[in-house]
Design an enzyme around this catalytic site. Structure first.
Site, PDB file in Angstrom:
ATOM      1  N   TYR A  47       0.804  -1.227   0.000  1.00 26.30           N
ATOM      2  CA  TYR A  47       0.000   0.000   0.000  1.00 26.30           C
ATOM      3  C   TYR A  47       0.834   1.273   0.000  1.00 26.30           C
ATOM      4  O   TYR A  47       0.283   2.374  -0.040  1.00 26.30           O
ATOM      5  CB  TYR A  47      -0.904   0.024   1.247  1.00 26.30           C
ATOM      6  CG  TYR A  47      -1.798  -1.179   1.395  1.00 26.30           C
ATOM      7  CD1 TYR A  47      -2.963  -1.300   0.640  1.00 26.30           C
ATOM      8  CD2 TYR A  47      -1.469  -2.210   2.273  1.00 26.30           C
ATOM      9  CE1 TYR A  47      -3.795  -2.411   0.771  1.00 26.30           C
ATOM     10  CE2 TYR A  47      -2.285  -3.323   2.401  1.00 26.30           C
ATOM     11  CZ  TYR A  47      -3.449  -3.422   1.653  1.00 26.30           C
ATOM     12  OH  TYR A  47      -4.253  -4.520   1.777  1.00 26.30           O
ATOM     13  N   HIS A  94      -4.372   6.475  -0.894  1.00 27.71           N
ATOM     14  CA  HIS A  94      -4.891   6.390   0.464  1.00 27.71           C
ATOM     15  C   HIS A  94      -3.780   6.567   1.501  1.00 27.71           C
ATOM     16  O   HIS A  94      -4.078   6.794   2.680  1.00 27.71           O
ATOM     17  CB  HIS A  94      -5.559   5.031   0.647  1.00 27.71           C
ATOM     18  CG  HIS A  94      -6.825   5.052   1.455  1.00 27.71           C
ATOM     19  ND1 HIS A  94      -7.594   6.190   1.638  1.00 27.71           N
ATOM     20  CD2 HIS A  94      -7.477   4.058   2.140  1.00 27.71           C
ATOM     21  CE1 HIS A  94      -8.655   5.891   2.378  1.00 27.71           C
ATOM     22  NE2 HIS A  94      -8.595   4.615   2.703  1.00 27.71           N
ATOM     23  N   PHE A 116      -4.281  -0.599  10.178  1.00 26.57           N
ATOM     24  CA  PHE A 116      -5.028  -0.442   8.929  1.00 26.57           C
ATOM     25  C   PHE A 116      -6.000   0.719   9.089  1.00 26.57           C
ATOM     26  O   PHE A 116      -6.430   1.058  10.198  1.00 26.57           O
ATOM     27  CB  PHE A 116      -5.729  -1.737   8.490  1.00 26.57           C
ATOM     28  CG  PHE A 116      -4.773  -2.727   7.890  1.00 26.57           C
ATOM     29  CD1 PHE A 116      -4.428  -2.648   6.547  1.00 26.57           C
ATOM     30  CD2 PHE A 116      -4.182  -3.704   8.679  1.00 26.57           C
ATOM     31  CE1 PHE A 116      -3.515  -3.531   5.992  1.00 26.57           C
ATOM     32  CE2 PHE A 116      -3.262  -4.589   8.133  1.00 26.57           C
ATOM     33  CZ  PHE A 116      -2.927  -4.511   6.791  1.00 26.57           C
ATOM     34  N   ASN A 160      -9.108   1.531   8.643  1.00 23.54           N
ATOM     35  CA  ASN A 160     -10.428   1.510   9.276  1.00 23.54           C
ATOM     36  C   ASN A 160     -10.389   1.507  10.800  1.00 23.54           C
ATOM     37  O   ASN A 160     -11.412   1.748  11.446  1.00 23.54           O
ATOM     38  CB  ASN A 160     -11.210   0.281   8.801  1.00 23.54           C
ATOM     39  CG  ASN A 160     -11.552   0.346   7.331  1.00 23.54           C
ATOM     40  OD1 ASN A 160     -11.156   1.277   6.633  1.00 23.54           O
ATOM     41  ND2 ASN A 160     -12.289  -0.638   6.849  1.00 23.54           N
ATOM     42  N   ASP A 182      -5.917  11.657   2.944  1.00 28.20           N
ATOM     43  CA  ASP A 182      -6.349  11.860   1.556  1.00 28.20           C
ATOM     44  C   ASP A 182      -7.802  12.296   1.492  1.00 28.20           C
ATOM     45  O   ASP A 182      -8.627  11.842   2.288  1.00 28.20           O
ATOM     46  CB  ASP A 182      -6.163  10.566   0.756  1.00 28.20           C
ATOM     47  CG  ASP A 182      -6.936   9.406   1.357  1.00 28.20           C
ATOM     48  OD1 ASP A 182      -6.631   9.016   2.514  1.00 28.20           O
ATOM     49  OD2 ASP A 182      -7.853   8.878   0.693  1.00 28.20           O
ATOM     50  N   ASN A 234     -12.974   6.346   6.105  1.00 31.25           N
ATOM     51  CA  ASN A 234     -13.049   5.394   7.202  1.00 31.25           C
ATOM     52  C   ASN A 234     -12.025   5.660   8.304  1.00 31.25           C
ATOM     53  O   ASN A 234     -12.289   5.376   9.484  1.00 31.25           O
ATOM     54  CB  ASN A 234     -12.877   3.968   6.673  1.00 31.25           C
ATOM     55  CG  ASN A 234     -14.076   3.508   5.866  1.00 31.25           C
ATOM     56  OD1 ASN A 234     -15.195   3.971   6.081  1.00 31.25           O
ATOM     57  ND2 ASN A 234     -13.856   2.614   4.929  1.00 31.25           N
TER      58      ASN A 234
END
Length: 246
Positions: free
Chosen positions: A14, A19, A64, A66, A91, A112
């Site tokens: 990632y 993100h 992560f 969320n 973002d 989120n």
């Protein structure tokens, strides 16, 4: 003491995602101001340093996206800080690429990570929203934010991250408008057409402006005048009508 949190997802998979631009901002600040090496704490990675005379704890939650609120909330509780000490970098798809805006409070806007932080500590903290653009349709949003920045985007992304790092002390001092202005100047002319300004059509240097041409001449090309016959029956008739003129 203040806490600057950059949001993203952990892992190399990632690292270059849109993100993860919050992680990128935190990394840029740490590098520019010689913060301490990253270490594991509060379910995240932290780095310590000083900006504008204030001690800063940079944190990149490793829960992560969320579950970002778990990490940020743990840090705030440990240092016994209220929400006014927290700034979050993340973002924002509702801002054009390269745009940056700061606000305090408000809703999560479908993000989120922000929703998680709001749920754990409340929403009255400063947010640095970094525009990554919208794909145009709702169904493509997840693919868009979890996609890597294309190489062409580095033309505006790198200067923007540099501006965030160079001017981070302005946030500490409360000069939010000045910080946003520095960010805007860094990407001026590099992030495509400014959506707040209509595109201007430029005419060819050889083309006359509308004030110099009638609407008829603008609509159809100018033609050369027809050449009159010099001999034959038609020429004789024209001479009778108009006479011989040199």
């Amino acid at each position: 003491m203040l806490v600057f949190a950059g949001l993203g997802n952990p892992g190399a998979k990632y690292a270059e995602n849109r993100h993860n631009v919050g992680f990128m901002a935190a990394d840029a600040i740490a590098r520019r101001h010689s913060f301490s090496p990253w270490s594991k704490k509060f379910q995240g990675l932290i780095s310590e340093g000083t900006l504008g005379g204030e001690k800063i704890i940079l944190i990149k939650p490793q829960t992560f996206m969320n579950l970002s609120g778990q990490s940020v909330g743990e840090a705030l509780r440990f240092y016994k800080l209220d929400l006014s000490a927290l700034t979050v970098f993340y973002d924002e798809i509702d801002l054009a690429e390269g745009k940056l805006r700061i606000k305090t409070g408000g809703g999560a806007g479908g993000h989120n990570g922000i929703r998680s932080i709001d749920g754990h500590v409340g929403n009255a903290y400063r947010r640095v929203r970094i525009g990554v653009g919208h794909p145009g349709v709702k169904e493509m949003v997840q693919h868009h934010v979890l996609g890597d920045f294309p190489k062409a985007d580095r033309d505006w992304l790198d200067p923007l991250l540099d501006a965030i790092a160079d001017n981070a002390a302005m946030i500490v001092k409360g000069d939010e408008s000045g910080f946003m202005n520095k960010a805007a100047l860094a990407v001026q002319g590099k992030a495509g057409v400014d959506p707040e300004k209509p595109a201007q059509k430029q005419s060819s240097p050889k083309q006359q402006s509308p004030k110099q041409q009638s609407h008829v001449r603008q609509a159809r090309p100018q033609q050369a005048p027809a050449k009159l016959p010099e001999t034959g029956p038609m020429a004789a008739m024209l001479k009778k009508l108009f006479g011989n003129k040199d």
